[in-house]
Design a protein around this motif. Structure first.
Motif, short mmCIF file in Angstrom:
data_model
loop_
_atom_site.label_atom_id
_atom_site.label_comp_id
_atom_site.label_asym_id
_atom_site.label_seq_id
_atom_site.Cartn_x
_atom_site.Cartn_y
_atom_site.Cartn_z
N THR A 5 0.71 3.79 5.87
CA THR A 5 0.73 2.75 4.89
C THR A 5 -0.84 2.31 4.51
O THR A 5 -1.79 2.14 5.48
CB THR A 5 1.45 1.12 5.30
OG1 THR A 5 2.75 2.03 5.63
CG2 THR A 5 1.25 0.53 4.44
N GLU A 9 -5.57 -0.16 -2.36
CA GLU A 9 -5.95 1.21 -3.08
C GLU A 9 -7.31 1.75 -2.33
O GLU A 9 -8.11 0.90 -1.94
CB GLU A 9 -6.36 0.95 -4.59
CG GLU A 9 -6.89 2.15 -5.15
CD GLU A 9 -7.19 2.26 -6.68
OE1 GLU A 9 -8.35 2.26 -6.88
OE2 GLU A 9 -6.07 1.98 -7.40
N ASN A 38 6.70 10.44 -1.36
CA ASN A 38 6.32 9.59 -2.25
C ASN A 38 5.49 10.03 -3.25
O ASN A 38 4.30 10.44 -2.76
CB ASN A 38 5.50 8.19 -1.68
CG ASN A 38 5.04 7.16 -2.61
OD1 ASN A 38 5.06 7.35 -3.76
ND2 ASN A 38 4.90 6.10 -2.08
N ARG A 40 3.82 9.14 -5.65
CA ARG A 40 2.45 8.38 -5.79
C ARG A 40 1.10 8.90 -5.26
O ARG A 40 0.11 8.51 -5.41
CB ARG A 40 2.52 6.71 -5.70
CG ARG A 40 3.62 6.02 -6.38
CD ARG A 40 3.75 4.76 -6.48
NE ARG A 40 2.42 4.06 -6.88
CZ ARG A 40 1.80 3.11 -6.62
NH1 ARG A 40 2.54 2.20 -5.56
NH2 ARG A 40 0.79 2.49 -6.96
N ASP A 74 0.42 1.75 -1.03
CA ASP A 74 1.78 2.15 -0.63
C ASP A 74 2.11 2.64 0.55
O ASP A 74 1.19 2.98 1.42
CB ASP A 74 2.23 3.10 -1.79
CG ASP A 74 3.53 2.96 -2.16
OD1 ASP A 74 4.54 2.31 -1.29
OD2 ASP A 74 4.17 3.46 -3.25
N THR A 75 3.39 2.95 0.97
CA THR A 75 3.61 3.62 2.13
C THR A 75 4.01 5.16 1.72
O THR A 75 4.69 5.47 0.69
CB THR A 75 4.89 3.16 3.00
OG1 THR A 75 4.38 1.68 3.14
CG2 THR A 75 5.42 3.79 4.15
N TYR A 76 3.44 6.11 2.66
CA TYR A 76 3.60 7.41 2.26
C TYR A 76 4.07 8.04 3.47
O TYR A 76 3.88 7.92 4.68
CB TYR A 76 2.25 8.16 1.98
CG TYR A 76 1.64 7.52 0.64
CD1 TYR A 76 1.87 7.68 -0.57
CD2 TYR A 76 0.72 6.47 0.77
CE1 TYR A 76 1.47 7.37 -1.87
CE2 TYR A 76 0.19 5.83 -0.23
CZ TYR A 76 0.48 6.23 -1.70
OH TYR A 76 0.20 5.55 -2.70
#
Length: 112
Positions: A5, A9, A38, A40, A74-76
């Motif tokens: 996570t 940014e 993810n 993103r 975000d979480t990846y």
């Protein structure tokens, strides 16, 4: 499945290095065996965004169109097949190293 996570940014990253525990090996046979959950996450385009050339680690390359693509907060998560040893070691630690250069190969590298 392994994940990380980012709470804000993040820039200055060219790769993530996933280290498997001692005596574990990934069993990636084709590029599609590594799943990114993810979209993103700014992966390198094409099928060679995951370097699986060493059995005890996987390196995930970020987009090469800019030197340090921003990773949105975000979480990846990623998944891939793994071969476990018959006797799982007491120390079963997975790690992710954040690399400022694509050449990083171990968590102890100066580019981590």
């Amino acid at each position: 499945t392994i994940g990380i996570t980012f709470s804000r940014e993040t820039t200055g990253v060219q790769a993530l290095l996933i280290m498997l525990p001692e005596h574990f090996q990934h069993d990636v046979q084709t590029p599609i065996d590594v799943n990114n959950f993810n979209t993103r996450f700014p992966t390198k385009s094409g099928l060679d965004w995951a370097d699986t050339s060493q059995n005890d680690r996987i390196k995930l390359y970020l987009d090469e169109s800019v030197r340090y693509p921003p990773i949105p907060a975000d979480t990846y998560r990623w998944s891939f097949p793994v071969l476990m040893p018959p006797d799982v070691p007491r120390r079963n630690v997975w790690s992710i190293a954040i690399c400022s250069d694509r050449s990083c190969n171990a968590p102890s590298d100066e580019k981590v």
